[in-house]
Design a protein around this motif. Structure first.
Motif, PDB file in Angstrom:
ATOM      1  N   THR A 127       8.001  -2.491  12.057  1.00  0.00           N
ATOM      2  CA  THR A 127       6.992  -3.528  11.861  1.00  0.00           C
ATOM      3  C   THR A 127       5.641  -2.967  12.262  1.00  0.00           C
ATOM      4  OG1 THR A 127       7.287  -4.456  14.096  1.00  0.00           O
ATOM      5  CG2 THR A 127       8.636  -5.413  12.311  1.00  0.00           C
ATOM      6  N   TRP A 128       4.592  -3.604  11.754  1.00  0.00           N
ATOM      7  CA  TRP A 128       3.233  -3.151  12.064  1.00  0.00           C
ATOM      8  C   TRP A 128       2.323  -4.360  12.146  1.00  0.00           C
ATOM      9  CZ3 TRP A 128       2.212   1.189  14.189  1.00  0.00           C
ATOM     10  CH2 TRP A 128       0.896   1.637  14.307  1.00  0.00           C
ATOM     11  N   ASN A 129       1.283  -4.253  12.959  1.00  0.00           N
ATOM     12  CA  ASN A 129       0.343  -5.372  13.095  1.00  0.00           C
ATOM     13  C   ASN A 129      -1.077  -4.931  12.775  1.00  0.00           C
ATOM     14  OD1 ASN A 129      -0.265  -3.912  15.429  1.00  0.00           O
ATOM     15  ND2 ASN A 129       0.692  -5.366  16.800  1.00  0.00           N
ATOM     16  N   LEU A 181       0.875  -1.160   0.000  1.00  0.00           N
ATOM     17  CA  LEU A 181       0.000   0.000   0.000  1.00  0.00           C
ATOM     18  C   LEU A 181       0.916   1.215   0.000  1.00  0.00           C
ATOM     19  CD1 LEU A 181      -2.824   1.276   0.465  1.00  0.00           C
ATOM     20  CD2 LEU A 181      -2.418   0.968   2.903  1.00  0.00           C
ATOM     21  N   VAL A 182       0.767   2.097  -0.971  1.00  0.00           N
ATOM     22  CA  VAL A 182       1.652   3.260  -1.098  1.00  0.00           C
ATOM     23  C   VAL A 182       0.824   4.533  -1.028  1.00  0.00           C
ATOM     24  CG1 VAL A 182       3.322   4.443  -2.569  1.00  0.00           C
ATOM     25  CG2 VAL A 182       3.251   1.926  -2.541  1.00  0.00           C
ATOM     26  N   HIS A 225       3.405   0.686   3.104  1.00  0.00           N
ATOM     27  CA  HIS A 225       3.064  -0.384   4.042  1.00  0.00           C
ATOM     28  C   HIS A 225       3.053  -1.656   3.210  1.00  0.00           C
ATOM     29  CE1 HIS A 225       0.122  -1.895   7.401  1.00  0.00           C
ATOM     30  NE2 HIS A 225       1.130  -2.728   7.195  1.00  0.00           N
ATOM     31  N   THR A 226       3.926  -2.605   3.526  1.00  0.00           N
ATOM     32  CA  THR A 226       4.100  -3.772   2.677  1.00  0.00           C
ATOM     33  C   THR A 226       4.158  -5.054   3.496  1.00  0.00           C
ATOM     34  OG1 THR A 226       5.337  -4.585   0.751  1.00  0.00           O
ATOM     35  CG2 THR A 226       6.626  -3.649   2.571  1.00  0.00           C
ATOM     36  N   ALA A 256       7.696   1.482   5.622  1.00  0.00           N
ATOM     37  CA  ALA A 256       8.892   2.282   5.330  1.00  0.00           C
ATOM     38  C   ALA A 256       8.422   3.658   4.869  1.00  0.00           C
ATOM     39  CB  ALA A 256       9.737   1.621   4.246  1.00  0.00           C
ATOM     40  N   ILE A 257       8.931   4.688   5.511  1.00  0.00           N
ATOM     41  CA  ILE A 257       8.518   6.058   5.216  1.00  0.00           C
ATOM     42  C   ILE A 257       9.761   6.861   4.838  1.00  0.00           C
ATOM     43  CG2 ILE A 257       7.235   8.071   6.021  1.00  0.00           C
ATOM     44  CD1 ILE A 257       6.231   6.313   8.368  1.00  0.00           C
TER      45      ILE A 257
END
Length: 157
Positions: free
Chosen positions: A91-93, A17-18, A125-126, A108-109
């Protein structure tokens, strides 16, 4: 050491998602918004944050203190990398309402001077795999990250 066992996206087709947004502040300031508990609290306004900018340090944003521990937000998420003033990744949940809560993805930003006194933020967000549960995870964050980036943009307006 970062536990990557919760990140299932290796050797398979992954989706991303970009989002790209313009922020009316310099890259160092836009980056700093993501680099400390105080920075995140100032513009995102979560219930609490536990952020320690170091590789493997926590990047935990608590959206509510009412649920049981582990169900309050991004508990367990960690910084993966950063370049001061330029890039941050963690990381993200998924939210507790989704079945893939324990499967982490990553964000990654990048922050780049747009030549007009502001910053172009490229937000990726990948780590999304295939299947209906992953579709739900991706769809949830399509809107959620738009909301979050709008908060950051409004903070600097």
């Amino acid at each position: 050491m970062i536990d990557t066992s919760t990140i299932p996206a290796s050797g398979t087709r992954i989706r991303s998602l970009v989002k790209v947004v313009e922020i009316d502040t310099d890259p160092a300031t836009a980056w700093a918004d993501w680099a400390s508990s105080e920075g995140v609290m100032a513009w995102w306004h979560p219930a609490d944050a536990n952020i320690d900018l170091r590789i493997g340090g926590p990047f935990e944003i608590l959206f509510s203190l009412d649920p049981d521990p582990g169900l309050r937000g991004s508990e367990g998420c960690r910084y993966l990398s950063y370049v001061p003033g330029e890039m941050i990744s963690f990381t993200w949940n998924a939210p507790p309402t989704l079945p893939l809560r324990s499967s982490n993805t990553w964000v990654a930003i990048t922050f780049q001077d747009n030549g007009e006194g502001g910053t172009t933020i490229r937000f990726v967000h990948t780590g999304f795999l295939e299947g209906s549960d992953w579709d739900d995870y991706l769809a949830y964050f399509h809107d959620a990250w738009e909301y979050v980036l709008d908060l950051q943009r409004a903070y600097h307006t």
